[in-house]
Design a protein around this motif. Structure first.
Motif, PDB file in Angstrom:
ATOM      1  N   PRO A 119       0.747  -1.140  -0.028  1.00 20.41           N
ATOM      2  CA  PRO A 119      -0.098  -0.105  -0.052  1.00 20.41           C
ATOM      3  C   PRO A 119       0.743   1.293  -0.153  1.00 20.41           C
ATOM      4  N   ASP A 120       0.312   2.380  -0.774  1.00 21.67           N
ATOM      5  CA  ASP A 120       1.052   3.424  -0.491  1.00 21.67           C
ATOM      6  C   ASP A 120       0.612   4.266   0.768  1.00 21.67           C
ATOM      7  N   ARG A 121       1.281   5.422   1.102  1.00 23.71           N
ATOM      8  CA  ARG A 121       0.865   6.162   2.541  1.00 23.71           C
ATOM      9  C   ARG A 121      -0.370   6.375   2.469  1.00 23.71           C
ATOM     10  N   GLU A 122      -1.173   7.070   1.221  1.00 22.39           N
ATOM     11  CA  GLU A 122      -2.516   7.286   1.455  1.00 22.39           C
ATOM     12  C   GLU A 122      -3.406   6.093   1.599  1.00 22.39           C
ATOM     13  N   GLN A 123      -3.042   4.981   1.037  1.00 18.13           N
ATOM     14  CA  GLN A 123      -3.654   3.656   1.333  1.00 18.13           C
ATOM     15  C   GLN A 123      -3.598   3.344   2.790  1.00 18.13           C
ATOM     16  N   ILE A 124      -2.565   3.306   3.177  1.00 19.04           N
ATOM     17  CA  ILE A 124      -2.335   3.059   4.649  1.00 19.04           C
ATOM     18  C   ILE A 124      -3.096   3.932   5.775  1.00 19.04           C
ATOM     19  N   VAL A 125      -3.138   5.396   5.324  1.00 17.05           N
ATOM     20  CA  VAL A 125      -3.966   6.158   6.168  1.00 17.05           C
ATOM     21  C   VAL A 125      -5.453   5.727   6.183  1.00 17.05           C
ATOM     22  N   THR A 126      -5.931   5.514   4.880  1.00 17.86           N
ATOM     23  CA  THR A 126      -7.405   5.019   4.504  1.00 17.86           C
ATOM     24  C   THR A 126      -7.648   4.263   5.534  1.00 17.86           C
ATOM     25  N   ALA A 127      -6.843   3.155   5.296  1.00 20.47           N
ATOM     26  CA  ALA A 127      -7.115   1.785   6.093  1.00 20.47           C
ATOM     27  C   ALA A 127      -7.196   1.916   7.541  1.00 20.47           C
ATOM     28  N   MET A 128      -6.331   2.833   8.250  1.00 17.84           N
ATOM     29  CA  MET A 128      -5.846   2.919   9.667  1.00 17.84           C
ATOM     30  C   MET A 128      -6.917   3.982  10.264  1.00 17.84           C
ATOM     31  N   ALA A 143       4.966   4.460   9.564  1.00 24.90           N
ATOM     32  CA  ALA A 143       6.361   3.762   9.520  1.00 24.90           C
ATOM     33  C   ALA A 143       6.253   2.607   9.701  1.00 24.90           C
ATOM     34  N   ALA A 144       5.879   1.920  10.644  1.00 21.85           N
ATOM     35  CA  ALA A 144       6.085   0.654  10.847  1.00 21.85           C
ATOM     36  C   ALA A 144       5.131  -0.232   9.649  1.00 21.85           C
ATOM     37  N   VAL A 145       3.882   0.314   9.268  1.00 23.24           N
ATOM     38  CA  VAL A 145       3.352  -0.633   8.190  1.00 23.24           C
ATOM     39  C   VAL A 145       3.915  -0.222   6.997  1.00 23.24           C
ATOM     40  N   GLY A 150       7.672  -2.719   2.492  1.00 20.44           N
ATOM     41  CA  GLY A 150       8.658  -2.396   1.773  1.00 20.44           C
ATOM     42  C   GLY A 150       8.963  -0.861   1.397  1.00 20.44           C
ATOM     43  N   GLY A 151       8.289  -0.209   2.147  1.00 18.43           N
ATOM     44  CA  GLY A 151       8.313   1.251   1.896  1.00 18.43           C
ATOM     45  C   GLY A 151       9.629   1.817   2.538  1.00 18.43           C
ATOM     46  N   VAL A 152       9.846   3.014   2.902  1.00 18.68           N
ATOM     47  CA  VAL A 152      10.990   3.679   3.418  1.00 18.68           C
ATOM     48  C   VAL A 152      11.281   3.191   4.827  1.00 18.68           C
ATOM     49  N   GLY A 153      10.432   2.974   5.517  1.00 16.82           N
ATOM     50  CA  GLY A 153      10.444   2.550   6.930  1.00 16.82           C
ATOM     51  C   GLY A 153      11.056   3.299   7.955  1.00 16.82           C
ATOM     52  N   GLU A 160      -0.539  14.905   3.776  1.00 23.51           N
ATOM     53  CA  GLU A 160      -0.575  14.551   2.486  1.00 23.51           C
ATOM     54  C   GLU A 160       0.444  15.211   1.825  1.00 23.51           C
ATOM     55  N   ASP A 161       1.491  15.807   2.598  1.00 23.61           N
ATOM     56  CA  ASP A 161       2.554  16.370   1.679  1.00 23.61           C
ATOM     57  C   ASP A 161       3.852  15.526   1.724  1.00 23.61           C
ATOM     58  N   ALA A 162       3.746  14.629   2.562  1.00 26.48           N
ATOM     59  CA  ALA A 162       5.001  13.813   2.923  1.00 26.48           C
ATOM     60  C   ALA A 162       5.399  12.623   1.781  1.00 26.48           C
TER      61      ALA A 162
END
Lengths: 162, 732
Positions: A119-128, A143-145, A150-153, A160-162
């Motif tokens: 998932p990209d960040r937006e998808q993570i935020v939407t899910a969480m 960051a943990a998700v 496989g993201g930057v971690g 929305e900026d980051a």
């Protein structure tokens, strides 16, 4: 009333009123205390478990609705005795503060990754975003998700900026 | 904080033959109780034990509610003991008969002071233990102690070949006598302090294994729920007892001092029986206020009583009277709930003339008094076991939930767990007080020459003394508790330290203004209150830093440079403000449609400046970015500092955007997370935290992130809209 529940791969027979929320059955009848009571109204996500792989708010799920389903709690998230990759990430990122909401956070994240491994960040935020955290650990959760996805971690705040 | 080691450390042999260091850590600075230890009496409140099996156990008198105490304090010991922090096991200190008599120096966690007050003694404790182990090894090896090294739980022989684990040395070590001061490691040799490191409790809290109060399980335990008066101070007169007692699983239902208790064999059955309750209440002593009454009450009080002067520099009255430009403003802040994720709960067991209580509490000593209150027991008959706390934020300094569990347990005589619903938790809270601030200032040619800050509202110690005064006299009959409480109120500030909860952050006004007056009009509408993360700083920060912004605007000055000019002799204030402004790009253009606001506030010894970037989108306030610079002295664990800052920002933004408890006829109108809303993940801004590198003694971080973000957001909205908001929560 007698019920048979399948929790973390094991069958349990128990006798409770059919409208008893699954949360209290898990906690008090089966001793699985990792699932938490937060609001009793499906508003905070602290009680999130999986029913047939779908996230469910156990505080608002009558036990009769859970009969026959495969129920997974935080205790059964990892079947092999190892920590689930998300749990490892939670420890590595030092996510928990008071920690009370984290079982529910991890269960929600586990469902996300099971269905969308990257998932990209937006998808993570939407899910969480339905899981509340009063300590404000949100940036570390993201960051943990991401680290598992496989993201930057690294510690990069949500937004929305980051 | 210079301390003589003898004052806080005693060495002995533990029950299992290990080395036991008993410590007396200084108490909490902000949450002062006023009840000082009797002179000559020495009571340890923390213990470091090294066992023959190489276990290192630190028994902690502070509770872990999420702020990282557990990790921070262990790091201090580990550094000097030369072991990894992970090698130290932490246990919570129960408040139990062994540690009692007389009850004094109450056991509390609050005021962001844990690391600050333990900084010196814990390092010295670790160093003392290490030195004794080294001396013992040197005696065995017949070498000079100074030639031995320590590493990873071993003492190494100077020959570089031999070594002995600490466990083998503990029995010898406790006979070693240290003469003179114990040297501490210089900063350059630190391995753990100041290092990025995870939290020791992270795994237990990521696997569902950490035990919170609500998770306590006892044999044959039953469950209780309490129906409280919808208005504070109401009393239950009667209820449909027979009907409720006939419901499935119900074991008992009865009227108590706290409301109507229903006890059942299962929690859900207790809840269902509670739904069937019909209670008749006596509201003759109850608070019947509605929200507008509160501020009407404050305005009336503010007019009638100019307040007690808490700080006067120069002649502010005269200067304001002749002001070239007089600027005045009034700020209102509402009651706020703590909304800990774990609702209030406690488990109690009365047997053999004693009461045992398991509870998530910030104040175990007060819990003992609360548990004894409605029984024939003395506080000395009560043992409190603390658990992990699912959030504290000050709420768990008030022990009403322990009082309830204990009074039920006293009657049913089996273990009983009493759990509050979320609705009960929201409605029957003890709140951050609503406050009114009246500000006036004089400007002469753009120069700020006079400052008058009138704070109107209650002080928290009034509510606390009623409950805590008996702690000083545990032998007093309970009939006298009320009297003791009233006496405590009368001598507050005379026999006890002054309560600064209403004025903290206002009396420390840092700007160089020649004429300053800070005063407090003390008035209490009777709504229950307690400490709330950052306490008085939370409302004074908003008043002071919003008014500073108004004055900058009035003087046609940039809000950052306006402040900096008045901070010539406040280098630590200056530094965080300059750094936050630079990092946030204060002098760079703001993205289209957004604006920035700034605020600077010192609390609990820690300096924090924050810049907020916000916009209004689709009728709602949107916070895009918060840049935070913090100076908290020497950093023990930078990750925890960062987490406490971002957590504090989220907490402060929640209050600024949503936070408001309102009353209607004395009844709290909010109930659950749909109408007492917390920030969701999608509302959390980008956050940048900059930590000043400092060798000053460490100061607290649990609370100081909260106060500045509230005015910084308000100031950003002013920059955006030109309209000043003087009432919280902020509106789009």
């Amino acid at each position: 009333m007698a019920f048979t529940l399948t929790v973390n791969g094991r069958q349990h027979s128990l006798d409770v009123e059919p409208d008893t929320p699954l949360l209290w059955v898990l906690r008090d009848e089966l001793g699985l205390k990792g699932t938490k009571f937060g609001c009793g109204a499906g508003l905070c996500g602290a009680c999130t478990v999986h029913l047939n792989g779908q996230p469910a708010r156990s505080c608002s799920t009558p036990v009769e609705m859970a009969e026959g389903a495969e129920i997974t709690t935080i205790e059964g998230l990892s079947a092999d005795g190892e920590l689930h990759p998300l749990q490892k990430a939670w420890v590595e990122q030092g996510v928990p503060q008071c920690g009370y909401c984290q079982s529910g956070q991890i269960m929600t994240a586990a469902h996300l990754l099971a269905n969308n491994p990257s998932p990209d960040r937006e998808q993570i935020v939407t899910a969480m975003t339905g899981n509340l955290c009063r300590c404000g650990t949100y940036p570390r959760i993201v960051a943990a998700v991401e680290s598992v996805a496989g993201g930057v971690g690294q510690y990069q705040p949500a937004g929305e900026d980051a | 904080m210079a301390m003589n080691r003898r004052d806080f450390l005693k060495v002995s042999t533990s029950a299992s033959g290990g080395l036991l260091l008993a410590l007396n850590l200084p108490g909490c600075a902000s949450v002062q109780t006023g009840y000082e230890p009797e002179t000559g009496e020495w009571k340890p409140n923390a213990w470091l034990e090294l066992t023959r099996d190489n276990d290192i156990i630190f028994t902690l008198d502070r509770v872990e509610m999420g702020q990282g105490t557990y990790t921070g304090l262990t790091t201090l010991i580990a550094e000097e003991l030369d072991v990894a922090p992970e090698a130290i096991r932490v246990e919570f200190a129960p408040v139990a008969p062994e540690y009692r008599n007389p009850l004094f120096g109450l056991q509390l966690t609050g005021g962001s002071t844990s690391v600050a007050s333990s900084w010196q003694p814990l390092r010295e404790a670790g160093a003392s233990a290490r030195l004794m182990l080294v001396m013992a090894a040197a005696r065995v090896w017949r070498v000079e102690p100074g030639q031995c090294k320590t590493e990873g739980g071993y003492v190494r022989h100077p020959n570089g070949l031999d070594s002995m684990p600490y466990g083998k040395l503990v029995e010898l070590a406790d006979k070693e006598v240290i003469r003179g001061d114990v040297p501490l490691k210089p900063r350059s040799q630190w391995k753990y302090i100041g290092r990025q490191a995870g939290r020791l409790d992270a795994e237990a809290k990521s696997t569902g294994q950490a035990m919170y109060g609500i998770d306590v399980e006892l044999p044959d335990m039953v469950y209780a729920v309490m129906t409280r008066s919808p208005r504070y101070g109401g009393l239950a007169v009667s209820f449909n007892r027979d009907q409720v007692r006939a419901m499935p699983g119900v074991l008992d239902a009865f009227i108590t001092e706290r409301g109507v208790a229903v006890v059942a064999d299962r929690y859900w059955r207790a809840r269902k029986a509670q739904e069937a309750l019909a209670v008749e209440w006596d509201f003759s002593e109850a608070v019947g206020l509605s929200n507008p009454d509160v501020f009407k009450h404050y305005r009336q009080a503010a007019g009638d009583d100019p307040g007690e002067d808490e700080r006067v520099d120069g002649d502010p009255e005269a200067v304001l009277e002749k002001a070239g430009t007089l600027v005045e403003a009034e700020y209102e802040q509402p009651y706020l709930a703590h909304a800990t994720m774990e609702p209030m709960n406690a488990t109690a067991w009365y047997r053999d003339g004693g009461m045992e209580v398991w509870a998530p509490t910030q104040a175990p000593d007060l819990g003992r008094i609360a548990a004894a209150r409605h029984t024939d027991l003395s506080p000395d008959d009560v043992t409190i076991h603390t658990t992990f706390l699912g959030g504290g934020f000050g709420r768990r300094l008030t022990q009403d939930y322990i009082e309830e569990a204990a009074l039920v347990a006293y009657r049913v005589k089996v273990p009983v767990k009493l759990i509050w619903s979320r609705e009960e938790d929201t409605r029957h809270g003890f709140f951050r007080p609503a406050m009114l601030h009246r500000m006036a200032a004089s400007l002469e040619d753009g120069q700020l020459t006079g400052w008058d800050h009138q704070i109107v509202g209650p002080q928290i110690l009034d509510w606390y003394v009623r409950n805590a005064a008996p702690a000083q006299y545990p032998w007093a009959p309970k009939l006298l508790y009320g009297t003791l409480g009233r006496v405590g109120l009368m001598v507050e500030g005379i026999a006890t330290p002054k309560d600064i909860s209403a004025i903290e952050g206002a009396i420390g006004y840092p700007y160089a203004v020649p004429n300053v007056r800070v005063r407090h009009t003390h008035t209490d509408p009777g709504v229950p209150i307690t400490w709330w993360r950052s306490v008085g700083y939370s409302h004074n920060g908003f008043a002071v830093e919003t008014f500073m912004d108004e004055l900058a605007s009035q003087a046609n000055e940039d809000p950052v440079s306006f402040r900096l000019k008045l901070l010539e002799s406040e280098p630590r204030h200056r530094r965080v403000l300059e750094r936050a402004a630079e990092l946030a790009g204060w002098n760079q253009p703001v993205p289209e449609g957004r604006a920035r606001g700034v605020a600077l506030f010192k609390s609990f010894g820690t300096y924090v400046a924050q810049v907020v970037e916000a916009s209004i989108e689709q009728g709602g306030i949107r916070v895009h970015k918060v840049t935070c610079s913090v100076d908290c002295g020497q950093v023990v664990n930078p990750r925890i500092v960062e987490d406490q800052m971002t957590g504090g920002i989220v907490f402060g933004l929640t209050a600024a955007l949503n936070g408001e408890i309102t009353l209607d006829g004395g009844e709290v109108q909010q109930s659950n997370f749909h109408d007492y809303r917390l920030l969701h993940m999608h509302q959390v801004p980008e956050m940048v935290v900059d930590i000043v590198d400092s060798e000053e003694p460490p100061t607290g971080v649990g609370e100081p992130g909260v106060p500045p973000v509230i005015p910084a957001l308000g100031n950003a909205l002013f920059a955006l809209t030109g309209k000043r908001q003087r009432r919280l929560p902020l509106k789009a």
